[in-house]
Design a protein around this motif. Structure first.
Motif: not given
Length: 111
Positions: A35-45, A61-73
């Motif tokens: 879902a993230l790779s398809d461009g869906r928002s993190l909330a929906d995914a 809330a952090a408003d980061v560009d790379d959502v998967p990397a931020a979530l993994a961190a």
């Protein structure tokens, strides 16, 4: 699939395998990454995959560009907090069990 998405998926599966309850099984992790790779928002995914909504809100809330990397961190921190929470719960349970045992012994001796 880019490296951040692969790392996110692997981390989520590893956390679930560790038994802490903060990760996802392989199928749900794949669904989230897809879902993230398809461009869906993190909330929906995250809603569709069963990810803890607190994680999604924190990353959004952090408003980061790379959502998967931020979530993994963020996930190793969540793993650490969850481990501490389990230890605190166990430490709080022990005195209750001890008090119950003393109460039962006192009742038996008093009876």
């Amino acid at each position: 699939m880019n490296r951040a998405l692969t790392d996110l998926r692997d981390t989520l599966v590893r956390l679930r395998a560790g038994g802490l309850g903060v990760g996802l099984d392989a199928r749900s992790a794949d669904r989230l990454v897809s879902a993230l790779s398809d461009g869906r928002s993190l909330a929906d995914a995250s809603e569709g995959a069963g990810l803890d909504p607190r994680l999604a809100r924190s990353v959004q809330a952090a408003d980061v560009d790379d959502v998967p990397a931020a979530l993994a961190a963020l996930l190793p921190l969540v793993e650490e907090v969850e481990g501490h929470r389990r230890r605190l719960r166990a430490a709080g349970t022990y005195p209750l069990v001890l008090a119950g045992s003393v109460g039962v012994c006192a009742a038996v001796l008093g009876g």
